[in-house]
Design an enzyme around this catalytic site. Sequence first.
Site, PDB file in Angstrom:
ATOM      1  N   GLU A 167      27.820 -38.716   7.994  1.00 29.13           N
ATOM      2  CA  GLU A 167      27.897 -37.274   8.255  1.00 29.13           C
ATOM      3  C   GLU A 167      26.684 -36.799   9.057  1.00 29.13           C
ATOM      4  O   GLU A 167      26.796 -35.929   9.920  1.00 29.13           O
ATOM      5  CB  GLU A 167      27.999 -36.504   6.941  1.00 29.13           C
ATOM      6  CG  GLU A 167      29.346 -36.706   6.259  1.00 29.13           C
ATOM      7  CD  GLU A 167      29.372 -36.125   4.855  1.00 29.13           C
ATOM      8  OE1 GLU A 167      30.127 -35.189   4.624  1.00 29.13           O
ATOM      9  OE2 GLU A 167      28.610 -36.611   3.988  1.00 29.13           O
TER      10      GLU A 167
ATOM     11  N   THR B 248      47.677 -41.989  16.748  1.00 28.08           N
ATOM     12  CA  THR B 248      47.511 -40.960  17.775  1.00 28.08           C
ATOM     13  C   THR B 248      47.799 -39.656  17.042  1.00 28.08           C
ATOM     14  O   THR B 248      48.605 -39.633  16.101  1.00 28.08           O
ATOM     15  CB  THR B 248      48.497 -41.133  18.960  1.00 28.08           C
ATOM     16  OG1 THR B 248      49.823 -41.049  18.455  1.00 28.08           O
ATOM     17  CG2 THR B 248      48.302 -42.472  19.668  1.00 28.08           C
ATOM     18  N   HIS B 249      47.106 -38.602  17.402  1.00 27.38           N
ATOM     19  CA  HIS B 249      47.192 -37.314  16.677  1.00 27.38           C
ATOM     20  C   HIS B 249      46.815 -37.488  15.203  1.00 27.38           C
ATOM     21  O   HIS B 249      47.242 -36.694  14.364  1.00 27.38           O
ATOM     22  CB  HIS B 249      48.589 -36.694  16.760  1.00 27.38           C
ATOM     23  CG  HIS B 249      49.178 -36.670  18.130  1.00 27.38           C
ATOM     24  ND1 HIS B 249      49.041 -35.610  18.988  1.00 27.38           N
ATOM     25  CD2 HIS B 249      49.880 -37.621  18.816  1.00 27.38           C
ATOM     26  CE1 HIS B 249      49.652 -35.881  20.142  1.00 27.38           C
ATOM     27  NE2 HIS B 249      50.158 -37.101  20.063  1.00 27.38           N
TER      28      HIS B 249
ATOM     29  N   SER C  29      26.636 -37.503  -6.226  1.00 22.56           N
ATOM     30  CA  SER C  29      26.610 -36.053  -6.432  1.00 22.56           C
ATOM     31  C   SER C  29      25.832 -35.774  -7.703  1.00 22.56           C
ATOM     32  O   SER C  29      25.900 -36.534  -8.667  1.00 22.56           O
ATOM     33  CB  SER C  29      28.037 -35.539  -6.565  1.00 22.56           C
ATOM     34  OG  SER C  29      28.036 -34.284  -7.205  1.00 22.56           O
TER      35      SER C  29
ATOM     36  N   LYS D 165       9.426 -31.043  27.090  1.00 24.83           N
ATOM     37  CA  LYS D 165       9.189 -32.195  26.224  1.00 24.83           C
ATOM     38  C   LYS D 165       9.809 -32.098  24.825  1.00 24.83           C
ATOM     39  O   LYS D 165      10.418 -33.075  24.364  1.00 24.83           O
ATOM     40  CB  LYS D 165       7.695 -32.497  26.160  1.00 24.83           C
ATOM     41  CG  LYS D 165       7.205 -33.128  27.472  1.00 24.83           C
ATOM     42  CD  LYS D 165       5.696 -33.163  27.626  1.00 24.83           C
ATOM     43  CE  LYS D 165       5.074 -31.873  28.058  1.00 24.83           C
ATOM     44  NZ  LYS D 165       5.479 -31.397  29.395  1.00 24.83           N
TER      45      LYS D 165
ATOM     46  N   GLN E  76       6.824 -26.769  30.775  1.00 23.74           N
ATOM     47  CA  GLN E  76       6.123 -27.330  29.620  1.00 23.74           C
ATOM     48  C   GLN E  76       7.085 -27.490  28.432  1.00 23.74           C
ATOM     49  O   GLN E  76       6.887 -28.317  27.562  1.00 23.74           O
ATOM     50  CB  GLN E  76       4.957 -26.410  29.240  1.00 23.74           C
ATOM     51  CG  GLN E  76       4.116 -26.881  28.087  1.00 23.74           C
ATOM     52  CD  GLN E  76       2.783 -26.155  28.058  1.00 23.74           C
ATOM     53  OE1 GLN E  76       1.897 -26.438  28.841  1.00 23.74           O
ATOM     54  NE2 GLN E  76       2.647 -25.197  27.153  1.00 23.74           N
TER      55      GLN E  76
ATOM     56  N   SER F 103       0.401 -26.908  24.560  1.00 21.16           N
ATOM     57  CA  SER F 103       1.441 -27.929  24.413  1.00 21.16           C
ATOM     58  C   SER F 103       0.913 -29.146  23.665  1.00 21.16           C
ATOM     59  O   SER F 103       1.679 -30.073  23.378  1.00 21.16           O
ATOM     60  CB  SER F 103       1.991 -28.344  25.787  1.00 21.16           C
ATOM     61  OG  SER F 103       0.952 -28.778  26.641  1.00 21.16           O
TER      62      SER F 103
ATOM     63  N   LYS G 180      31.394 -39.341  -7.490  1.00 21.19           N
ATOM     64  CA  LYS G 180      31.257 -39.216  -6.037  1.00 21.19           C
ATOM     65  C   LYS G 180      30.389 -40.305  -5.399  1.00 21.19           C
ATOM     66  O   LYS G 180      29.401 -40.747  -5.964  1.00 21.19           O
ATOM     67  CB  LYS G 180      30.642 -37.847  -5.668  1.00 21.19           C
ATOM     68  CG  LYS G 180      31.557 -36.663  -5.890  1.00 21.19           C
ATOM     69  CD  LYS G 180      32.808 -36.670  -5.002  1.00 21.19           C
ATOM     70  CE  LYS G 180      32.517 -36.246  -3.590  1.00 21.19           C
ATOM     71  NZ  LYS G 180      32.133 -34.846  -3.474  1.00 21.19           N
TER      72      LYS G 180
ATOM     73  N   TYR H  26       6.038 -26.273  40.487  1.00 18.85           N
ATOM     74  CA  TYR H  26       5.876 -26.257  39.041  1.00 18.85           C
ATOM     75  C   TYR H  26       5.874 -24.833  38.505  1.00 18.85           C
ATOM     76  O   TYR H  26       5.273 -23.944  39.098  1.00 18.85           O
ATOM     77  CB  TYR H  26       4.557 -26.954  38.663  1.00 18.85           C
ATOM     78  CG  TYR H  26       4.257 -26.928  37.171  1.00 18.85           C
ATOM     79  CD1 TYR H  26       4.763 -27.899  36.319  1.00 18.85           C
ATOM     80  CD2 TYR H  26       3.478 -25.908  36.617  1.00 18.85           C
ATOM     81  CE1 TYR H  26       4.504 -27.870  34.963  1.00 18.85           C
ATOM     82  CE2 TYR H  26       3.218 -25.870  35.253  1.00 18.85           C
ATOM     83  CZ  TYR H  26       3.737 -26.849  34.433  1.00 18.85           C
ATOM     84  OH  TYR H  26       3.479 -26.802  33.090  1.00 18.85           O
TER      85      TYR H  26
ATOM     86  N   ASN I 205      -0.106 -31.199  37.322  1.00 19.70           N
ATOM     87  CA  ASN I 205       1.333 -31.137  37.649  1.00 19.70           C
ATOM     88  C   ASN I 205       1.911 -32.522  37.951  1.00 19.70           C
ATOM     89  O   ASN I 205       2.978 -32.874  37.443  1.00 19.70           O
ATOM     90  CB  ASN I 205       1.573 -30.188  38.827  1.00 19.70           C
ATOM     91  CG  ASN I 205       1.201 -28.757  38.475  1.00 19.70           C
ATOM     92  OD1 ASN I 205       0.939 -28.459  37.309  1.00 19.70           O
ATOM     93  ND2 ASN I 205       1.161 -27.885  39.468  1.00 19.70           N
TER      94      ASN I 205
ATOM     95  N   ASN J 183      29.212 -40.260  -1.490  1.00 18.42           N
ATOM     96  CA  ASN J 183      29.382 -39.490  -0.255  1.00 18.42           C
ATOM     97  C   ASN J 183      28.842 -40.236   0.967  1.00 18.42           C
ATOM     98  O   ASN J 183      27.785 -40.859   0.888  1.00 18.42           O
ATOM     99  CB  ASN J 183      28.670 -38.135  -0.377  1.00 18.42           C
ATOM    100  CG  ASN J 183      29.262 -37.294  -1.493  1.00 18.42           C
ATOM    101  OD1 ASN J 183      30.464 -37.352  -1.745  1.00 18.42           O
ATOM    102  ND2 ASN J 183      28.420 -36.537  -2.181  1.00 18.42           N
TER     103      ASN J 183
HETATM  104  N1  ARG Z   1       0.756 -28.745  29.820  1.00 16.53           N
HETATM  105  C1  ARG Z   1       1.399 -28.662  31.083  1.00 16.53           C
HETATM  106  C2  ARG Z   1       2.871 -29.113  30.951  1.00 16.53           C
HETATM  107  O1  ARG Z   1       3.176 -29.754  29.999  1.00 16.53           O
HETATM  108  C3  ARG Z   1       0.712 -29.495  32.100  1.00 16.53           C
HETATM  109  C4  ARG Z   1       0.799 -28.964  33.499  1.00 16.53           C
HETATM  110  C5  ARG Z   1       0.029 -27.753  33.625  1.00 16.53           C
HETATM  111  N2  ARG Z   1      -0.073 -27.304  34.948  1.00 16.53           N
HETATM  112  C6  ARG Z   1      -0.404 -26.049  35.261  1.00 16.53           C
HETATM  113  N3  ARG Z   1      -0.454 -25.741  36.491  1.00 16.53           N
HETATM  114  N4  ARG Z   1      -0.640 -25.171  34.341  1.00 16.53           N
HETATM  115  O2  ARG Z   1       3.706 -28.827  31.780  1.00 16.53           O
END
Ligand code: ARG
Length: 457
Positions: free
Chosen positions: A287, A152-153, A274, A322, A319, A20, A280, A314, A107, A282
């Site tokens: 958008e 409206t509409h 364009s 994120k 992971q 990660s 044009k 966990y 964790n 745009n």
């Molecule tokens: N890289 C992990 C995450 O983003 C960290 C936690 C890892 N924990 C584990 N028991 N493998 O979630």
Amino acid sequence: MWGGRFSEGPTSVMREINASIPFDKRLWQQDIAGSKAHLNMLVTQNIVSPDDGQKIHEGLDKIAQEYAEKGVPEDWSLEDIHMVTEKRLADLIGSAAGRLHTARSRNDQVATDFKLWVRDAIDMVDNGLKALQIALVTRAEQHTATVMPGFTHLQIAQPVTLGHHLMAYYEMIVRDRSRFQDARKRLNQSPLGAAALAGTGFDTNRYQTAKELGFDGPTANSLDSVSDRDFALDYLMAATQTALHLSRLAEELIIWASQPYGFISLPDAYSTGSSIMPQKRNPDAAELVRGHSGRIAGCMTALVMTMKGLPLAYSKDMQDDKPPVFEAHDLLSLAIAAMSGMIETVTFQPDKMRKTAEAGFSTATDLADWLVRQAGIPFREAHHITGTAVRLAEEKGIALDALPIDVLKAIDPRIDESVKAVLSVDASVASRKSYGGTAPDQVRQRVLEAKKALGLN
Ligand code: ARG
């Protein structure tokens, strides 16, 4: 890190799917802050000696400096930001580094880092949204009496003021900001010290770490602490709702900029030309704000799907929490900035707005209301009489207030000259004085209140 139990290393595919660090390196500042708070607590509680504490502290400072200057190195075999940092700490200070990970786990560490990151993200979004509100209020104040057709509409309905229309978006953003503030309040409990899932046998003080990291206190259940990603979902849901509002405003700018409307000209700075059609201009920024909103909703859905069905506590699926949050945040921040820029610089075309409102028989309701009020006619009948007047005006190709009074009298003898006073678009908007209505006086009042709320006066 777990060589004691394993005899073979991972395959390259395992290393890749497991890593990660390519994205969680974005948490490095939060990771260092969390480690320092944890370390200070370990020293206070006599779990780590002041001497080792000093070494670890200096090591973490050095690492922060390295990351700031050269970026975080991406070693996939070290998996994540926590292990990359721990390994670097060991390189720098030797075996004392190994004491930092006492009474915590990755964790609770990652949950803490991510919460801290989301908290900062909320503050950044709030600043951006406030700037957008200021832009909306500023432009609304310039146009409290500028008449435009209300729809409206997407059919012309009744005249409204441009200031009123812009202030509608101000109100949406009031709600968006409160949704983010609500999320911030709810997330502000520290998971640090929950350890892997069950808490720890060491004599820790979770109140101390919570306080140092600006949390209101520690989370109450160690299982929940490491498995909770509600805070990320709260962020994504608030972001989705905000993006949805931005998308609707973007859509209006796109429609208004289209030649048959001609209500606005977007500045060069937020438009593109364009490569083939020289005429044009745009509305690309608008958008893309509209487009980004779909992606932000997609990020929200992604994390909902990831979390659905995960048992306590966990699981490595988490992971994947994120990337969607980072992506949504980047897209939302850009969308807010682009929208603020467009609102600040857009040129409104009041003449075109007024002409369209007049051409659309938008004061038909005012005629019907006049018949009710001045001639005592039931509204349904008044509606019918007005419909006849609109049809005649349409046939003649003129506005409602241009119909000769004799024509109106021929439709219904109870109509007299005084009706003319309510048939203009200005008279129409001025009459809508109910609280929250479109009358310039009302809009001015709302603008004053908004400026006060924003600290502008
Ligand atoms: N890289 C992990 C995450 O983003 C960290 C936690 C890892 N924990 C584990 N028991 N493998 O979630």
